[in-house]
Design a protein around this motif. Structure first.
Motif, PDB file in Angstrom:
ATOM      1  N   GLY A  13      -1.124 -10.132  -1.668  1.00  0.00           N
ATOM      2  CA  GLY A  13      -1.429 -11.427  -1.877  1.00  0.00           C
ATOM      3  C   GLY A  13      -2.366 -11.770  -3.245  1.00  0.00           C
ATOM      4  O   GLY A  13      -1.800 -12.186  -4.580  1.00  0.00           O
ATOM      5  N   VAL A  14      -3.453 -11.277  -3.399  1.00  0.00           N
ATOM      6  CA  VAL A  14      -3.894 -11.977  -4.416  1.00  0.00           C
ATOM      7  C   VAL A  14      -3.741 -11.146  -6.303  1.00  0.00           C
ATOM      8  O   VAL A  14      -4.093 -11.618  -6.855  1.00  0.00           O
ATOM      9  CB  VAL A  14      -6.011 -11.538  -4.496  1.00  0.00           C
ATOM     10  N   GLY A  15      -3.411  -9.785  -5.766  1.00  0.00           N
ATOM     11  CA  GLY A  15      -3.089  -9.498  -7.187  1.00  0.00           C
ATOM     12  C   GLY A  15      -1.971  -9.823  -8.083  1.00  0.00           C
ATOM     13  O   GLY A  15      -1.433 -10.157  -8.547  1.00  0.00           O
ATOM     14  N   PHE A  67       9.871  -8.559  -6.004  1.00  0.00           N
ATOM     15  CA  PHE A  67      10.075  -7.489  -5.589  1.00  0.00           C
ATOM     16  C   PHE A  67       8.863  -6.778  -4.793  1.00  0.00           C
ATOM     17  O   PHE A  67       9.156  -6.513  -2.859  1.00  0.00           O
ATOM     18  CB  PHE A  67      10.405  -6.121  -6.829  1.00  0.00           C
ATOM     19  N   LYS A  68       8.253  -7.187  -4.886  1.00  0.00           N
ATOM     20  CA  LYS A  68       6.793  -6.471  -3.717  1.00  0.00           C
ATOM     21  C   LYS A  68       6.524  -7.464  -3.058  1.00  0.00           C
ATOM     22  O   LYS A  68       6.542  -7.813  -1.679  1.00  0.00           O
ATOM     23  CB  LYS A  68       5.165  -6.432  -4.224  1.00  0.00           C
ATOM     24  N   LYS A  69       7.093  -8.974  -2.464  1.00  0.00           N
ATOM     25  CA  LYS A  69       7.165  -9.974  -1.755  1.00  0.00           C
ATOM     26  C   LYS A  69       8.494  -9.118  -1.063  1.00  0.00           C
ATOM     27  O   LYS A  69       8.189  -9.802   0.560  1.00  0.00           O
ATOM     28  CB  LYS A  69       7.275 -11.552  -2.301  1.00  0.00           C
ATOM     29  N   CYS A 103      -8.078  -5.503  -6.564  1.00  0.00           N
ATOM     30  CA  CYS A 103      -7.394  -5.943  -5.688  1.00  0.00           C
ATOM     31  C   CYS A 103      -7.156  -4.920  -4.078  1.00  0.00           C
ATOM     32  O   CYS A 103      -5.333  -5.655  -3.591  1.00  0.00           O
ATOM     33  CB  CYS A 103      -6.284  -7.164  -5.781  1.00  0.00           C
ATOM     34  N   THR A 104      -6.901  -4.408  -4.555  1.00  0.00           N
ATOM     35  CA  THR A 104      -6.632  -3.438  -3.030  1.00  0.00           C
ATOM     36  C   THR A 104      -8.074  -3.715  -2.002  1.00  0.00           C
ATOM     37  O   THR A 104      -8.647  -4.626  -2.260  1.00  0.00           O
ATOM     38  CB  THR A 104      -6.987  -1.841  -3.395  1.00  0.00           C
ATOM     39  N   ALA A 105      -7.749  -3.956  -0.836  1.00  0.00           N
ATOM     40  CA  ALA A 105      -8.361  -3.571   0.391  1.00  0.00           C
ATOM     41  C   ALA A 105      -8.846  -2.255   0.884  1.00  0.00           C
ATOM     42  O   ALA A 105      -8.789  -1.427   2.554  1.00  0.00           O
ATOM     43  CB  ALA A 105      -8.640  -4.649   1.829  1.00  0.00           C
TER      44      ALA A 105
HETATM   45  N1  LIG Z   1      -7.118 -13.330   0.336  1.00  0.00           N
HETATM   46  C1  LIG Z   1      -7.904 -13.607   0.281  1.00  0.00           C
HETATM   47  O1  LIG Z   1      -8.211 -14.718   0.876  1.00  0.00           O
HETATM   48  C2  LIG Z   1      -9.212 -12.984   0.041  1.00  0.00           C
HETATM   49  C3  LIG Z   1     -10.182 -13.372  -0.725  1.00  0.00           C
HETATM   50  C4  LIG Z   1     -11.252 -12.610  -1.001  1.00  0.00           C
HETATM   51  C5  LIG Z   1     -10.813 -11.350  -1.473  1.00  0.00           C
HETATM   52  N2  LIG Z   1     -10.132 -10.940  -0.663  1.00  0.00           N
HETATM   53  C6  LIG Z   1      -9.793  -9.228  -0.762  1.00  0.00           C
HETATM   54  O2  LIG Z   1      -9.401  -9.029  -2.127  1.00  0.00           O
HETATM   55  C7  LIG Z   1      -7.931  -7.650  -2.101  1.00  0.00           C
HETATM   56  C8  LIG Z   1      -7.483  -7.894  -1.679  1.00  0.00           C
HETATM   57  O3  LIG Z   1      -6.237  -9.085  -0.764  1.00  0.00           O
HETATM   58  P1  LIG Z   1      -5.240  -9.425  -0.240  1.00  0.00           P
HETATM   59  O4  LIG Z   1      -5.409 -10.209   0.398  1.00  0.00           O
HETATM   60  O5  LIG Z   1      -4.263  -9.477  -2.047  1.00  0.00           O
HETATM   61  O6  LIG Z   1      -4.628  -7.736   0.068  1.00  0.00           O
HETATM   62  P2  LIG Z   1      -2.997  -7.347   0.679  1.00  0.00           P
HETATM   63  O7  LIG Z   1      -2.369  -8.487   0.838  1.00  0.00           O
HETATM   64  O8  LIG Z   1      -3.103  -6.148   1.952  1.00  0.00           O
HETATM   65  O9  LIG Z   1      -2.792  -6.556  -0.584  1.00  0.00           O
HETATM   66  C9  LIG Z   1      -3.402  -5.246  -0.963  1.00  0.00           C
HETATM   67  C10 LIG Z   1      -2.669  -4.243  -2.162  1.00  0.00           C
HETATM   68  O10 LIG Z   1      -3.546  -3.500  -2.134  1.00  0.00           O
HETATM   69  C11 LIG Z   1      -2.653  -2.240  -2.510  1.00  0.00           C
HETATM   70  N3  LIG Z   1      -3.796  -1.004  -1.946  1.00  0.00           N
HETATM   71  C12 LIG Z   1      -2.991  -0.454  -0.943  1.00  0.00           C
HETATM   72  N4  LIG Z   1      -3.927   0.685  -0.562  1.00  0.00           N
HETATM   73  C13 LIG Z   1      -4.135   0.975  -1.963  1.00  0.00           C
HETATM   74  C14 LIG Z   1      -4.488   2.431  -2.957  1.00  0.00           C
HETATM   75  N5  LIG Z   1      -4.938   3.599  -2.332  1.00  0.00           N
HETATM   76  N6  LIG Z   1      -4.137   2.140  -3.986  1.00  0.00           N
HETATM   77  C15 LIG Z   1      -4.011   1.354  -4.869  1.00  0.00           C
HETATM   78  N7  LIG Z   1      -3.202  -0.041  -3.859  1.00  0.00           N
HETATM   79  C16 LIG Z   1      -3.859  -0.112  -2.442  1.00  0.00           C
HETATM   80  C17 LIG Z   1      -1.486  -2.980  -1.339  1.00  0.00           C
HETATM   81  O11 LIG Z   1       0.241  -2.296  -1.558  1.00  0.00           O
HETATM   82  P3  LIG Z   1       0.459  -1.485  -0.889  1.00  0.00           P
HETATM   83  O12 LIG Z   1       1.476  -2.827  -1.505  1.00  0.00           O
HETATM   84  O13 LIG Z   1       1.626  -0.309  -1.104  1.00  0.00           O
HETATM   85  O14 LIG Z   1       0.226  -1.966   0.844  1.00  0.00           O
HETATM   86  C18 LIG Z   1      -1.252  -4.041  -1.798  1.00  0.00           C
HETATM   87  O15 LIG Z   1      -0.228  -4.111  -2.759  1.00  0.00           O
HETATM   88  C19 LIG Z   1      -9.046  -7.427  -0.570  1.00  0.00           C
HETATM   89  O16 LIG Z   1      -9.893  -6.472  -1.075  1.00  0.00           O
HETATM   90  C20 LIG Z   1     -10.126  -8.411   0.319  1.00  0.00           C
HETATM   91  O17 LIG Z   1     -10.879  -8.480   0.928  1.00  0.00           O
HETATM   92  C21 LIG Z   1      -9.043 -11.458  -0.781  1.00  0.00           C
END
Ligand SMILES: NC(=O)c1ccc[n+]([C@@H]2O[C@H](COP(=O)([O-])OP(=O)(O)OC[C@H]3O[C@@H](n4cnc5c(N)ncnc54)[C@H](OP(=O)(O)O)[C@@H]3O)[C@@H](O)[C@H]2O)c1
Length: 372
Positions: A13-15, A67-69, A103-105
């Motif tokens: 989502g964030v990336g 593609f990712k979506k 932007c991973t978790a």
């Molecule tokens: N969403 C929010 O509102 C928000 C707010 C503040 C902070 N954050 C933080 O921002 C970060 C991203 O959030 P998000 O909502 O975008 O999460 P998300 O949608 O779950 O996306 C996470 C991404 O990280 C990738 N990933 C996971 N493990 C990995 C690894 N070992 N190496 C490389 N890539 C890896 C995933 O790959 P795959 O696509 O292959 O699964 C996915 O593309 C999190 O840490 C979250 O806590 C989010």
């Protein structure tokens, strides 16, 4: 024109929102800042697309988002391939002035982030986990590039992590400004979870705990397993980042966390957990009544004060900023020598992929404009 090539870890989502905003703001960054942000590599958990020349083309970047979506893996993408080592991607895609963006978790990005800093690149994190594991990792990530004995002024370091606490809200920047001024921070108190804010507002309206949590779950406001929010660990990570920002040397195990469900409910399936929720209604009704009897309201609060971090339900003065808070907003009160009796307050939306990506992009621009 300055160039700051971006290497992005995580296209969720964030990336994805970040890629979109970088592409949309190209003219703005060029005109206002004489800055170009070419994207040199994007990585997901087991794949990557690395630019063959200067940068991945914008049309390809937008295609990668689609593609990712649709659930694709970059390992299978036409111009992509498998990757098992993010540090190796940093080596291949790295170039002068590169900024690596997490932007991973997952905490597993930490070695690659440290490797990037050792190569003289800069780092931006939206990901809390590398900053909340061992103290040594936090130190290496946040002090790299510091000019004064490896210590603050931290705004001059090579790393930014604004969105790890309160998403796009300038919480970390405010903390750093207060520290820079020599003000004495006596207490930080914050509502740092939109989901738990929503639950607390529902309780204050007299609704049963079970009803509010089930509704939040149905509306997608909670994680698929609501215990991931109700347990309070994500809030504890944010509190720890604030405490470490104050220079305290603490670990996640030192944060006293009170979750909103008992341990006995930890082993239930999600369905069983949702069914069992009414057993907690009387407990929360009593907490709300006790808070009201003291002239207060119940909030889920992270407190950083007197060397201790606590996270849990707490009675706060109904007329305080936290007491006035309603709904899913985040709010942080900084009580300091100069900000009293009225604290410095930051409030607003504390989640959402676009607000978060915008915060990440601000961090990137700020680092890109720093003189080497
Ligand atoms: N969403 C929010 O509102 C928000 C707010 C503040 C902070 N954050 C933080 O921002 C970060 C991203 O959030 P998000 O909502 O975008 O999460 P998300 O949608 O779950 O996306 C996470 C991404 O990280 C990738 N990933 C996971 N493990 C990995 C690894 N070992 N190496 C490389 N890539 C890896 C995933 O790959 P795959 O696509 O292959 O699964 C996915 O593309 C999190 O840490 C979250 O806590 C989010």
């Amino acid at each position: 024109m300055r160039h700051a090539p971006i290497i992005l870890f995580g296209v969720g989502g964030v990336g994805s929102a970040l890629i979109r905003q970088i592409v949309q703001n190209r003219a703005h960054h060029a005109t206002e800042f004489e800055l170009e942000l070419p994207i040199a590599a994007v990585c997901d958990r087991d794949g990557a697309v690395v630019a063959l020349g200067e940068a991945i083309e914008d049309v390809t970047l937008l295609d990668i988002i689609d593609f990712k979506k649709q659930g694709g893996r970059l390992a299978d993408y036409a111009q992509g391939g498998p990757q098992q080592d993010l540090a190796a991607i940093v080596d291949v895609a790295g170039r002068p002035n590169a900024i690596v963006v997490d932007c991973t978790a997952t905490e597993t990005t930490a070695p690659a982030l440290i490797a990037a800093l050792e190569r003289g690149y800069r780092v931006v994190l939206a990901n809390k986990k590398p900053l909340t594991i061992e103290q040594e990792v936090y130190d290496r990530l946040t002090r790299a590039g510091a000019t004064v004995n490896g210590r603050p002024p931290r705004q001059l370091t090579a790393t930014r992590w604004e969105t790890t606490c309160g998403a796009g809200l300038p919480v970390i920047a405010t903390l750093h400004r207060l520290i820079a001024s020599g003000d004495a921070i006596t207490r930080i108190a914050g509502a740092l979870s939109g989901t738990l804010g929503y639950v607390m507002t529902g309780l204050q309206q007299g609704r049963p705990f079970s009803e509010v949590v089930r509704e939040a779950h149905r509306l997608g406001y909670t994680e698929p397993d609501p215990r991931d929010d109700l347990g309070g660990v994500d809030v504890a990570r944010k509190a720890l980042i604030l405490a470490r920002g104050l220079g305290w040397r603490l670990g996640l195990e030192d944060v006293a966390v009170t979750g909103l469900y008992p341990m006995e409910m930890a082993s239930l399936s999600v369905t069983e957990f949702l069914e069992a929720l009414p057993s907690l209604d009387a407990h929360f009704r009593r907490l709300v009544e006790e808070a009201a009897a003291q002239g207060g309201v119940l909030r889920y609060v992270a407190t950083v004060a007197e060397g201790r971090c606590t996270v849990g339900p707490q009675t706060v003065d109904a007329s305080s900023p936290l007491g006035q808070l309603r709904g899913a907003d985040n709010l942080v009160e900084f009580h300091t020598r100069w900000y009293q009796p009225t604290p410095l307050v930051i409030q607003g939306r504390g989640a959402g992929v676009d607000a978060t990506a915008a915060g990440v992009l601000s961090d990137i621009v700020e680092l890109a404009l720093l003189r080497a």
